[in-house]
Design an enzyme around this catalytic site. Structure first.
Site, short mmCIF file in Angstrom:
data_model
loop_
_atom_site.label_atom_id
_atom_site.label_comp_id
_atom_site.label_asym_id
_atom_site.label_seq_id
_atom_site.Cartn_x
_atom_site.Cartn_y
_atom_site.Cartn_z
N ALA A 1 0.82 -1.21 0.00
CA ALA A 1 0.00 0.00 0.00
C ALA A 1 0.85 1.27 0.00
CB ALA A 1 -0.91 -0.01 1.22
N LYS A 2 2.11 1.15 0.41
CA LYS A 2 3.05 2.29 0.43
C LYS A 2 2.44 3.50 1.11
CE LYS A 2 5.70 0.57 -3.53
NZ LYS A 2 4.86 -0.55 -4.00
#
Lengths: 271, 271
Positions: free
Chosen positions: A95-96
């Site tokens: 998801a960073k």
């Protein structure tokens, strides 16, 4: 999942392969588009064909968000399916994310608690108080971006900060954060020779290595420089496996590609 | 929306206020929890009470993702409501995304095209090819994190990179990226004196400034150092406005807080 449970699974399966579930409706076999939920149908078939060959699955959330509510439903169904049917598998929400403290807590809760992923990828730019909320979850991992596999990694990550490259500063600094034992790191395989230096800073941590396959990294090189006594590597392949065929045999073709990598890994582990 | 349309709206409303729609079900008035969609009901009431006092709304996606599918539905309803009923309002998806090229394209499409936001916040750590896909959308803005308002900003952002602080490198480097005219920057108000230096690097760009209010920044200071001939500032306040009251009068209380800021802004604009 604990780190030891992940290591045990790697030894049992003789594999440290992670399969990226980056589902693009333009690339999956046409006959699946007739399904009620084509993304989940695709993931389920890939998982059933490959779960004995890999130790982890990593959906990149962008591919799900791109389809709005339906995408999120497919993501939710995929993680629920994995947790129910293959609880030994390690799961990564790619998801960073990263935000100020109380907001990072909301992301952490969403991915690690509500969706039930074992880990989530996080960007380090906002520093300690943006990452520590993720680290607070017991038996969950936070996988911090260190050196990514794209060309843009050379814009800031490899720039010298007080005499040391930024990505090495990220590695070094993050070691002092609370619950740092829950950290893993993203290190791109396109720069395998950098792994020797990285191991001097974080000898024990697991590394998630994208870029083997489609992005050109070499498995033997990565293992030579990056492996530690607990293996310490998760090698990710996405497109090279899941889109090995776009026909009716897509799951078998994916399994074949996964097995090729697993056999190479088994050989490396036996040395 | 074009930058000029945003400037026109600022001049007309005598306001450069952005209201952060960071909805937490634990903090909204209890009577709203009986609604079918409490998050959207809350947002709608806040928007109706404040839209003449502000020029932008900024939902932080973490607060919506935290509620899973229902949260995404509420986000979708909120942006649709704004685009339909208040098309002159500038909208910001505070998502802090960023990934390798083709994946960033999916995020950009999701927020700028499908959801229809005017802009999205993006983290710079992965460099040029992670940001340019966002910049490719016509009449949309990419708001790059430069100097954030949290304590962790001092972990990496203010560290010296080849003699210049990292956040200044981000500002300088990003100016050469394709479609750089679509860039805005996040600059925290807790370091108002940094704004003078920032304006030397990016004299023309709009800055999104969080941290006025709850996080302690000072409006006059920010304007003194950060304003340019096109105003060039969006000042964000979230909690200070939307949770001004947790009772039946929450919308009126929010309007009052927003008006206090708008009046200060109007005064500054008249100098």
């Amino acid at each position: 999942m604990t780190t030891q449970q992940l290591i045990d699974q790697i030894k049992k399966k003789q594999s440290f392969l992670c399969i990226g579930l980056d589902v693009d409706l333009n690339k999956i076999p046409k006959h699946l588009l007739k399904e009620e939920d084509p993304i989940f149908a695709f993931n389920k078939a890939i998982i059933e064909a490959t779960h004995h060959l890999c130790v982890a699955y990593k959906p990149n959330t962008a591919f799900y968000e791109a389809y709005g509510i339906k995408g999120w439903q497919a993501l939710e169904k995929t993680i629920n399916y994995l947790n129910k049917n293959h609880p030994e598998i390690y799961t990564i929400a790619d998801a960073k994310r990263g935000d100020i403290g109380n907001t990072s807590t909301m992301y952490a809760k969403a991915f690690l608690e509500d969706l039930g992923f074992d880990s989530v990828t996080v960007a380090p730019y906002m520093g300690k108080d943006s990452v520590e909320p993720f680290l607070a979850f017991k038996d969950k991992h936070t996988i911090l971006l260190a050196l990514t596999s794209n060309q843009g990694a050379f814009d800031f990550q490899t720039k010298s900060v007080d005499g040391v490259e930024l990505y090495k500063q990220v590695l070094e600094t993050s070691k002092s954060w609370k619950n740092a034992e829950n950290l893993m790191y993203v290190v791109g395989a396109t720069k395998a020779e950098f792994l020797a230096d990285i191991r001097k800073i974080i000898p024990e941590s697991f590394l998630l290595v994208p870029g083997v396959g489609a992005q050109g990294g070499n498995l033997q090189e990565v293992c030579k420089y990056g492996m530690n006594k607990s293996i310490g590597l998760l090698i990710n392949s996405s497109r090279g496996i899941i889109y090995a065929s776009q026909d009716g045999d897509f799951a078998e073709a994916a399994a074949q590609k996964a097995e090729e990598l697993q056999l190479q890994m088994s050989e490396i582990l036996s040395l």
